[in-house]
Write a protein that holds these residues in place. Structure first.
Motif, PDB file in Angstrom:
ATOM      1  N   UNK A  15       1.062  -1.088   0.176  1.00  0.00           N
ATOM      2  CA  UNK A  15       0.235   0.203   0.385  1.00  0.00           C
ATOM      3  C   UNK A  15       0.842   1.421  -0.163  1.00  0.00           C
ATOM      4  N   UNK A  16       0.503   2.204   0.204  1.00  0.00           N
ATOM      5  CA  UNK A  16       1.010   3.780   0.691  1.00  0.00           C
ATOM      6  C   UNK A  16       1.185   3.806   2.116  1.00  0.00           C
ATOM      7  N   UNK A  17       2.697   4.832   2.307  1.00  0.00           N
ATOM      8  CA  UNK A  17       2.463   4.984   3.142  1.00  0.00           C
ATOM      9  C   UNK A  17       2.251   6.665   3.733  1.00  0.00           C
ATOM     10  N   UNK A  18       1.347   6.965   5.028  1.00  0.00           N
ATOM     11  CA  UNK A  18       1.326   7.992   5.321  1.00  0.00           C
ATOM     12  C   UNK A  18       1.885   8.475   6.212  1.00  0.00           C
ATOM     13  N   UNK A  19       2.067   9.902   6.832  1.00  0.00           N
ATOM     14  CA  UNK A  19       2.701   9.774   7.946  1.00  0.00           C
ATOM     15  C   UNK A  19       1.204  10.412   8.693  1.00  0.00           C
ATOM     16  N   UNK A  20       0.918  10.244  10.184  1.00  0.00           N
ATOM     17  CA  UNK A  20      -0.144  10.932  10.611  1.00  0.00           C
ATOM     18  C   UNK A  20       0.999  11.694  11.907  1.00  0.00           C
ATOM     19  N   UNK A  41      -0.648   3.848  -3.566  1.00  0.00           N
ATOM     20  CA  UNK A  41      -2.449   3.774  -3.731  1.00  0.00           C
ATOM     21  C   UNK A  41      -2.225   4.820  -3.100  1.00  0.00           C
ATOM     22  N   UNK A  42      -2.864   5.598  -3.914  1.00  0.00           N
ATOM     23  CA  UNK A  42      -3.833   7.142  -4.142  1.00  0.00           C
ATOM     24  C   UNK A  42      -5.324   6.662  -3.800  1.00  0.00           C
ATOM     25  N   UNK A  58       4.942  -1.997  -3.738  1.00  0.00           N
ATOM     26  CA  UNK A  58       3.763  -1.762  -2.558  1.00  0.00           C
ATOM     27  C   UNK A  58       2.623  -2.077  -3.112  1.00  0.00           C
ATOM     28  N   UNK A  59       2.483  -3.452  -3.419  1.00  0.00           N
ATOM     29  CA  UNK A  59       0.999  -4.204  -3.640  1.00  0.00           C
ATOM     30  C   UNK A  59      -0.432  -3.448  -3.278  1.00  0.00           C
ATOM     31  N   UNK A  60      -1.149  -3.157  -3.181  1.00  0.00           N
ATOM     32  CA  UNK A  60      -2.637  -2.776  -2.635  1.00  0.00           C
ATOM     33  C   UNK A  60      -4.021  -3.390  -3.100  1.00  0.00           C
TER      34      UNK A  60
END
Length: 291
Positions: free
Chosen positions: A20-25, A227-228, A261-263
């Motif tokens: 998937x897509x990594x995000x900072x939080x 992943x968007x 990074x498949x998602x």
């Protein structure tokens, strides 16, 4: 440092940290100004980091004001960071409904499940669709090394909006879809000139109701987004407004294979109103430098 915020890292639209897509939080960014948020996003280095700039809006513990930053600029909306943030808040506060007040308007996010089984769904803002200027489309074709004849004739090129404007092209040939490349500097220049703050979305239809996507996002060391969510909502908008699906319908979008990074993104397209995008998210262990 006292003013260094805690940054969580989540992989959205995946059940494993390396998909998937990594995000900072940042769940509490009340002490950060715009420059501070941009600095944190740059340090994290992901495509986007989401910041809760005001928790408990109007006294509601499940309503937050949220802003999104890439490493170089604020982004009006980010789907994968929205999914990741909703899952993180669900882990902290319990599953259910959350409302995020974002720069593109309020979004209601539903969460269900526990831990790694938590799924989040957001309903995007009312969608819109625009046609390309001929010269802009020709420039985009030139950057990708494709032409009108390479597109699936059932899916005309358009620019779709569901929180951000996303150019949408559907390439007919799988080999070309896998093989095309682009100059990230030239693509960024075109995107900035056109006000495309998010991604350029290139699709290939792999089955009825199922697409694979490559989302071009040249920013820093990144060239493609894994992943968007915002683009998935825009694809739903594109399909509905052009009459290419019969609502209510569900479309699956696979993304991230080309960047390792498949998602999987699930897109529900109602007959009216905002497109609904769903997915899972899982926490990524903090890098050792942060410990």
């Amino acid at each position: 440092m006292e003013n260094t915020p805690e940054v969580l890292r989540y992989a959205a639209f995946s059940t494993t940290p390396d998909g998937g897509n990594p995000a900072g939080l940042v769940l509490d960014a009340r002490h950060l100004d715009e420059a501070g948020m941009l600095a944190v996003a740059a340090a994290v280095g992901y495509a986007e980091t989401a910041f809760v700039t005001e928790p408990d809006v109007d006294g509601d513990p499940r309503r937050s004001r949220v802003r999104y930053f890439s490493p170089i600029a604020e982004v009006p909306f980010c789907g994968h960071a929205t999914i990741a943030l909703a899952v993180a808040l669900s882990v902290r506060d319990g599953a259910g409904s959350f409302t995020f007040d974002t720069p593109v308007g309020p979004l209601v996010i539903e969460t269900a499940g526990e831990g790694a089984d938590t799924t989040a769904s957001f309903t995007a803002v009312e969608p819109r669709l625009a046609e390309f200027d001929d010269a802009v489309l020709a420039e985009l074709f030139g950057l990708l090394g494709v032409g009108q004849g390479d597109l699936d004739p059932a899916y005309p090129p358009r620019i779709a909006y569901s929180g951000n404007w996303h150019p949408v092209l559907v390439v007919a040939d799988r080999t070309l879809f896998d093989a095309f490349g682009f100059d990230p500097v030239a693509m960024r220049r075109l995107m900035d000139l056109q006000g495309w703050a998010a991604t350029v979305t290139i699709l290939h239809r792999i089955a009825d109701g199922e697409f694979e996507a490559r989302n071009l996002f040249p920013v820093g060391a990144i060239t493609e987004d894994p992943a968007t969510g915002a683009a998935a909502a825009a694809v739903g908008a594109y399909l509905r407004i052009l009459g290419l699906v019969e609502p209510p319908s569900r479309v699956l979008i696979r993304q991230g294979r080309h960047v390792g990074r498949p998602g999987l993104l699930t897109v529900d397209i109602p007959a009216a109103g905002g497109i609904v995008v769903s997915g899972r998210a899982v926490r990524i262990p903090a890098p050792s430098a942060d410990s």
